[in-house]
Design an enzyme around this catalytic site. Structure first.
Site, short mmCIF file in Angstrom:
data_model
loop_
_atom_site.label_atom_id
_atom_site.label_comp_id
_atom_site.label_asym_id
_atom_site.label_seq_id
_atom_site.Cartn_x
_atom_site.Cartn_y
_atom_site.Cartn_z
N CYS A 81 0.86 -1.19 0.00
CA CYS A 81 0.00 0.00 0.00
C CYS A 81 0.89 1.23 0.00
O CYS A 81 1.79 1.35 0.83
CB CYS A 81 -0.87 -0.04 1.26
SG CYS A 81 -1.33 1.57 1.87
N CYS A 118 0.97 3.46 3.16
CA CYS A 118 1.70 2.77 4.24
C CYS A 118 3.20 2.80 3.93
O CYS A 118 4.03 2.94 4.83
CB CYS A 118 1.26 1.31 4.36
SG CYS A 118 -0.52 1.11 4.39
#
Length: 408
Positions: free
Chosen positions: A353, A356
């Site tokens: 992600c 992230c």
């Protein structure tokens, strides 16, 4: 609620809470909202160096696999046929995670102009992190205030694979202890606790820093969780159940409070680095250059206020206990520390992600910069009051990462 003393320190939780909540954090927050500290240059396109990232949610252009609509069978798109529930869930999950995890890279025109100037004020000598090549065409500035660290839908085996590699490969773990890749929430760190209490202070500290970083990231995901997602509004807020599953003493079989104490330990290490680096920032020649003179002067004043405050903290961690024994052994251990940490910064390029990945890279670079400062004490002491600081240097990237990581 964690209370009392922290292992390997003379400090207790209550002293840190009072100091941080009432004195330091309000000032730090103001600093992090300023132009100099809110823009971070990052390359989110670097391929994972350790494994082929073929997870259904690892991708180049967004947070997770976008499941391009032309590849989705017509039946699934139109919903007019029976199709497997799993396939449908996958599409929905990818769509949701793509939306939540996408990085907003829009910058204002004024910022773009200041950004071009920053490169001239950046002088690199990085050592603890595998730093991004900020001159790469793939590296771009990201506004951290537009991309808060919060739950993005990135979870499950892919997310655990990242943490598993970090703990497995980089925490000086004894070879004979094997830990299966944690499934679900993976609360299988119990065996590490017994081991941690038996190793030397440096290796124990390294493990605790990683654990503290892990706890910090988990707390942010629980504190800004997607509680409601409808077409009319998205609502983010604290998810108490999620927090308890990760940190409650009973649910984690005693491990949760330890993780939270490791977060305090991480705070102490980064606070100590800030108190040590004051001479570097105090020089008249150092400026937080953004092109706006009055704001730059104001922010430097605030920055020095924060550093003096950090220095005034009564119960600092004593890093002199690190690498204090046999010189040869100490040098070897210090190099091991550096290489382990470099490896962890590389693992961040495997995070599927993008939001992230952004915060993972920023926080590991911030901690790497704190370690670089603590290991450069003699060089910092020799910094001349005016003129260039040849022995010790921090790039703008490192400065932004250090303060934002501490802000987390």
């Amino acid at each position: 609620q964690v209370t009392g003393y922290l292992d390997d320190c003379t400090c207790d939780v209550e002293t840190i809470d009072a100091f941080n909540n009432y004195k330091l954090f309000p000032r730090l927050n103001e600093l992090l909202e300023s132009d100099y500290f809110r823009y971070y240059k990052v390359n989110l396109q670097k391929p994972c160096p350790f494994w082929d990232d073929n997870s259904h949610c690892g991708m180049r252009d967004c947070a997770v696999q976008p499941c391009p609509s032309d590849e989705v069978p017509d039946g699934i798109r139109s919903g007019s046929y029976k199709y497997s529930e799993e396939a449908n869930n996958l599409v929905e999950e990818c769509e949701e995670a793509k939306r939540l995890g996408a990085v907003d890279d829009s910058l204002s025109t004024e910022t773009r102009q200041a950004v071009l100037q920053w490169a001239r004020h950046d002088d690199s000598s990085d050592s603890f992190c595998e730093a991004d090549d900020i001159h790469s065409p793939d590296a771009e500035y990201v506004d951290l205030l537009l991309n808060p660290e919060r739950y993005t839908g990135y979870k499950g085996p892919d997310a655990w694979k990242i943490w598993n590699s970090i703990y497995e490969e980089n925490c000086f773990k004894p070879q004979n202890v094997k830990r299966p890749l944690a499934s679900g929430r993976g609360e299988s760190f119990i065996y590490l606790t017994k081991w941690v209490s038996r190793v030397c202070v440096e290796k124990r500290a390294f493990y605790r820093l990683i654990s503290g970083l892990h706890a910090s990231i988990n707390i942010h995901l629980c504190a800004r969780y997607l509680l409601q997602d409808t077409w009319s509004e998205k609502k983010w807020g604290p998810n108490i159940t999620e927090f308890q599953q990760r940190f409650d003493e009973v649910l984690t079989r005693g491990e949760g409070p330890r993780r939270l104490k490791n977060l305090y330990f991480l705070y102490l290490i980064e606070l100590r680095a800030l108190s040590k680096v004051l001479p570097f920032f105090e020089r008249p020649g150092f400026q937080l250059y953004t092109g706006n003179k009055s704001q730059d002067a104001e922010m430097k004043h605030l920055l020095l206020e924060i550093l003096h405050l950090a220095k005034s903290f009564p119960l600092h961690f004593d890093e002199n206990s690190f690498f204090a024994g046999n010189k040869k052994e100490a040098a070897k251990l210090k190099e091991e520390f550096r290489l382990h940490f470099k490896n962890i910064s590389k693992i961040m390029d495997c995070v599927g992600c993008f939001k992230c990945r952004l915060w993972g890279k920023l926080q590991t670079q911030g901690l790497g910069t704190a370690l670089k400062i603590l290991f450069s004490e003699k060089l910092i002491e020799k910094i001349p009051e005016s003129g260039p600081s040849y022995g010790f240097q921090l790039t703008r990237q490192e400065i932004v990462a250090l303060f934002n990581a501490f802000g987390r």
